[in-house]
Design a protein around this motif. Sequence first.
Motif, mmCIF file in Angstrom:
data_model
loop_
_atom_site.group_PDB
_atom_site.id
_atom_site.type_symbol
_atom_site.label_atom_id
_atom_site.label_comp_id
_atom_site.label_asym_id
_atom_site.label_seq_id
_atom_site.Cartn_x
_atom_site.Cartn_y
_atom_site.Cartn_z
ATOM 1 N N GLN A 1 44.090 36.615 30.117
ATOM 2 C CA GLN A 1 43.986 35.615 29.060
ATOM 3 C C GLN A 1 42.572 35.084 28.870
ATOM 4 O O GLN A 1 42.319 34.296 27.960
ATOM 5 C CB GLN A 1 44.917 34.436 29.382
ATOM 6 C CG GLN A 1 46.366 34.816 29.593
ATOM 7 C CD GLN A 1 46.986 35.396 28.333
ATOM 8 O OE1 GLN A 1 46.741 34.903 27.232
ATOM 9 N NE2 GLN A 1 47.786 36.433 28.493
ATOM 10 N N LEU A 2 41.648 35.509 29.700
ATOM 11 C CA LEU A 2 40.291 34.972 29.658
ATOM 12 C C LEU A 2 39.398 35.777 28.718
ATOM 13 O O LEU A 2 39.298 36.996 28.847
ATOM 14 C CB LEU A 2 39.668 34.978 31.066
ATOM 15 C CG LEU A 2 40.328 34.048 32.086
ATOM 16 C CD1 LEU A 2 39.779 34.315 33.476
ATOM 17 C CD2 LEU A 2 40.107 32.589 31.694
ATOM 18 N N PRO A 3 38.728 35.115 27.775
ATOM 19 C CA PRO A 3 37.833 35.820 26.851
ATOM 20 C C PRO A 3 36.512 36.234 27.513
ATOM 21 O O PRO A 3 35.800 37.077 27.002
ATOM 22 C CB PRO A 3 37.595 34.786 25.739
ATOM 23 C CG PRO A 3 37.783 33.458 26.411
ATOM 24 C CD PRO A 3 38.836 33.674 27.457
ATOM 25 N N PHE A 4 36.199 35.609 28.627
ATOM 26 C CA PHE A 4 34.938 35.880 29.335
ATOM 27 C C PHE A 4 35.223 35.678 30.814
ATOM 28 O O PHE A 4 35.638 34.603 31.225
ATOM 29 C CB PHE A 4 33.864 34.898 28.858
ATOM 30 C CG PHE A 4 32.475 35.201 29.341
ATOM 31 C CD1 PHE A 4 31.727 36.210 28.763
ATOM 32 C CD2 PHE A 4 31.914 34.460 30.371
ATOM 33 C CE1 PHE A 4 30.438 36.480 29.202
ATOM 34 C CE2 PHE A 4 30.623 34.715 30.810
ATOM 35 C CZ PHE A 4 29.885 35.737 30.224
ATOM 36 N N LYS A 5 35.021 36.703 31.622
ATOM 37 C CA LYS A 5 35.447 36.559 33.013
ATOM 38 C C LYS A 5 34.453 37.174 33.994
ATOM 39 O O LYS A 5 33.620 38.007 33.637
ATOM 40 C CB LYS A 5 36.828 37.185 33.212
ATOM 41 C CG LYS A 5 36.968 38.634 32.747
ATOM 42 C CD LYS A 5 38.424 39.053 32.794
ATOM 43 C CE LYS A 5 38.613 40.463 32.231
ATOM 44 N NZ LYS A 5 40.028 40.864 32.231
ATOM 45 N N MET A 6 34.579 36.739 35.229
ATOM 46 C CA MET A 6 33.753 37.206 36.331
ATOM 47 C C MET A 6 34.155 38.628 36.682
ATOM 48 O O MET A 6 35.332 38.978 36.673
ATOM 49 C CB MET A 6 33.942 36.282 37.544
ATOM 50 C CG MET A 6 33.187 36.703 38.777
ATOM 51 S SD MET A 6 31.398 36.687 38.526
ATOM 52 C CE MET A 6 30.848 37.082 40.190
ATOM 53 N N TRP A 7 33.146 39.430 37.012
ATOM 54 C CA TRP A 7 33.399 40.823 37.377
ATOM 55 C C TRP A 7 34.044 40.927 38.764
ATOM 56 O O TRP A 7 33.767 40.134 39.657
ATOM 57 C CB TRP A 7 32.100 41.617 37.373
ATOM 58 C CG TRP A 7 31.341 41.580 36.079
ATOM 59 C CD1 TRP A 7 31.757 42.071 34.870
ATOM 60 C CD2 TRP A 7 30.044 41.021 35.854
ATOM 61 N NE1 TRP A 7 30.797 41.856 33.911
ATOM 62 C CE2 TRP A 7 29.730 41.215 34.481
ATOM 63 C CE3 TRP A 7 29.113 40.376 36.670
ATOM 64 C CZ2 TRP A 7 28.526 40.793 33.923
ATOM 65 C CZ3 TRP A 7 27.914 39.955 36.114
ATOM 66 C CH2 TRP A 7 27.630 40.162 34.758
ATOM 67 N N PHE A 8 34.922 41.931 38.943
ATOM 68 C CA PHE A 8 35.474 42.316 40.247
ATOM 69 C C PHE A 8 36.038 41.130 41.037
ATOM 70 O O PHE A 8 35.785 40.979 42.231
ATOM 71 C CB PHE A 8 34.420 43.052 41.090
ATOM 72 C CG PHE A 8 33.825 44.248 40.417
ATOM 73 C CD1 PHE A 8 34.597 45.378 40.170
ATOM 74 C CD2 PHE A 8 32.501 44.242 40.003
ATOM 75 C CE1 PHE A 8 34.056 46.489 39.547
ATOM 76 C CE2 PHE A 8 31.946 45.342 39.374
ATOM 77 C CZ PHE A 8 32.734 46.467 39.133
ATOM 78 N N PHE A 9 36.754 40.257 40.324
ATOM 79 C CA PHE A 9 37.386 39.129 41.002
ATOM 80 C C PHE A 9 38.528 39.640 41.877
ATOM 81 O O PHE A 9 39.271 40.552 41.457
ATOM 82 C CB PHE A 9 37.919 38.131 39.956
ATOM 83 C CG PHE A 9 38.559 36.919 40.565
ATOM 84 C CD1 PHE A 9 37.796 35.840 40.951
ATOM 85 C CD2 PHE A 9 39.935 36.877 40.774
ATOM 86 C CE1 PHE A 9 38.386 34.724 41.528
ATOM 87 C CE2 PHE A 9 40.530 35.772 41.351
ATOM 88 C CZ PHE A 9 39.747 34.693 41.729
ATOM 89 N N PRO A 10 38.740 39.100 43.083
ATOM 90 C CA PRO A 10 38.039 37.969 43.705
ATOM 91 C C PRO A 10 36.881 38.377 44.631
ATOM 92 O O PRO A 10 36.233 37.516 45.205
ATOM 93 C CB PRO A 10 39.159 37.310 44.521
ATOM 94 C CG PRO A 10 39.974 38.459 45.009
ATOM 95 C CD PRO A 10 39.938 39.480 43.880
ATOM 96 N N TYR A 11 36.690 39.693 44.782
ATOM 97 C CA TYR A 11 35.771 40.173 45.824
ATOM 98 C C TYR A 11 34.335 39.708 45.594
ATOM 99 O O TYR A 11 33.667 39.225 46.524
ATOM 100 C CB TYR A 11 35.844 41.705 45.907
ATOM 101 C CG TYR A 11 37.255 42.211 46.028
ATOM 102 C CD1 TYR A 11 37.974 42.034 47.212
ATOM 103 C CD2 TYR A 11 37.897 42.833 44.950
ATOM 104 C CE1 TYR A 11 39.292 42.479 47.326
ATOM 105 C CE2 TYR A 11 39.207 43.278 45.057
ATOM 106 C CZ TYR A 11 39.893 43.096 46.246
ATOM 107 O OH TYR A 11 41.194 43.520 46.350
ATOM 108 N N LEU A 12 33.851 39.842 44.372
ATOM 109 C CA LEU A 12 32.467 39.457 44.101
ATOM 110 C C LEU A 12 32.300 37.941 44.170
ATOM 111 O O LEU A 12 31.280 37.438 44.660
ATOM 112 C CB LEU A 12 32.037 39.980 42.728
ATOM 113 C CG LEU A 12 30.536 40.019 42.437
ATOM 114 C CD1 LEU A 12 29.770 40.712 43.551
ATOM 115 C CD2 LEU A 12 30.269 40.699 41.098
ATOM 116 N N SER A 13 33.295 37.193 43.715
ATOM 117 C CA SER A 13 33.227 35.731 43.784
ATOM 118 C C SER A 13 33.150 35.262 45.231
ATOM 119 O O SER A 13 32.355 34.375 45.581
ATOM 120 C CB SER A 13 34.447 35.103 43.106
ATOM 121 O OG SER A 13 34.460 35.392 41.723
#
Length: 480
Positions: free
Chosen positions: A393-405
């Motif tokens: 549902q996110l129009p803009f998101k963090m890459w490779f979640f949750p590992y990169l976060s």
Amino acid sequence: MSNSQPRGKLDTPLKQKHLSMIALGGTMGAGLFIGSGAIISEVGPAAIVTYALTGLLILLVMRMLGEMAVANPRTGSFTDYARDAMGNWAGFATAWIYWYYQMIVVGFEAVVGAELLQRWIHGVPAWVISVVLLLALTLVNLISVGNFGRFEYWFAGIKIAAVALFVLAAGLFVVGLWPSARIDFSNLTEHGGFAPHGILSLFAGVVVVIFSMVGAEVVTVAAAESKEPGLAIKRAVNAVIFRVLFFFVASCFLIVTIIPWNSIAEEQSPFLLVLQTMNIPYVADILNAVILIAVLSCLNIGLYSTSRMLFTLGARGDCPKWMASTSKRGVPVWGVLSCTVIGYACIAVGYFFPDTVFLFLINASGAMILFVYLMICISQIVLRRRNHADGSQLPFKMWFFPYLSIAITAVIVAILVSMLFDPTSRASLLQGLVVVAIILVAFAGKAAYQRSHHFDSNATAKAAEVALVNTYDRDRASLQ
């Protein structure tokens, strides 16, 4: 004030071009033009890698913040997300930590600006010039939010143009197309090698560089006062990588290629040394003017961001509620004025105690932004898992979640821990921890007072959130 209203309503006049310039030029302060000398003298030519690694870290933190801000743009930005993710204490602490950090920057930049102006203005005490600079930018911020955007647009534009011209001219020098220049890359490996102080110095340098790169997060605060906040934040986050590669990495590469790294003193501007090597006339005055504009830009951004922190805190009852009142032009007047009072106090402290208390404040502010970035990372992980587990549902998101976060969060924690074992940054970390402890004690005291008076802080926070969101949505709708 007669022209203020009790329930704040921020204006939304900032345009895409204003926010793009804030994103591109927000981090280009004295840390780039002067502070780069310190990192190069500490790391050597390998500072190129240090800038690249730090830029990558900033990019990923901004991506995490961008995910939350695009999905839910708010004036409190990362402070509101921390509150949503971890509770009222986290929002309270993050806002006051960031406010403290930026207020010290405001006072420091006013002092530095006065020192730069004394090159041309003789016989006027530095503290008088500092007060005049702070007063001038206070008026800019008080008149309207649009004024802030216009001034920052031109400030950032001049900084960007200056660095672009530097990269172009220095690039021509490196490839031998500049008068009396020849192709020579020997400075990258001579004088002790590419990493004369060892590979570990690359990572130790990250602690120094990160403080000169921060500032892009302000755009997520400013975006709430624009017509299309989601689009503005996307562009800002995407622009970070280009800004880092072009302004920081390219500049550092050209500097260490043109002049020997061990000829740069910590207090010297390597940009000045390069331009002198290229025999550019009036170079000292030109660079002094550019650095002055960079300083004024940081001062302008500092006043803006701190006043918005107070606006959000006031709306939630975490500071006097009159901080959330705004003028007819949608400016949080009392927030701006309160920040300038602290700025004047910092100027006074710097005047009376230049080598003791003021230095203590500067050092204590060093670790503050790392604490803020850590809260951003934790907030993103918690909110993503809670609200958008699959991210569909996110129009803009963090890459490779949750590992990169999780990896970026661990890196920031590692940087903070490493500061404890580094003699040059240990004081900054310890003093920063003292400030954080004071803020947390203040929150505990506030919570105890509210409990003793049967005050429902959760209901107040919820009501403030609804009021802020409704105001924000109403303002956007009226302008579309």
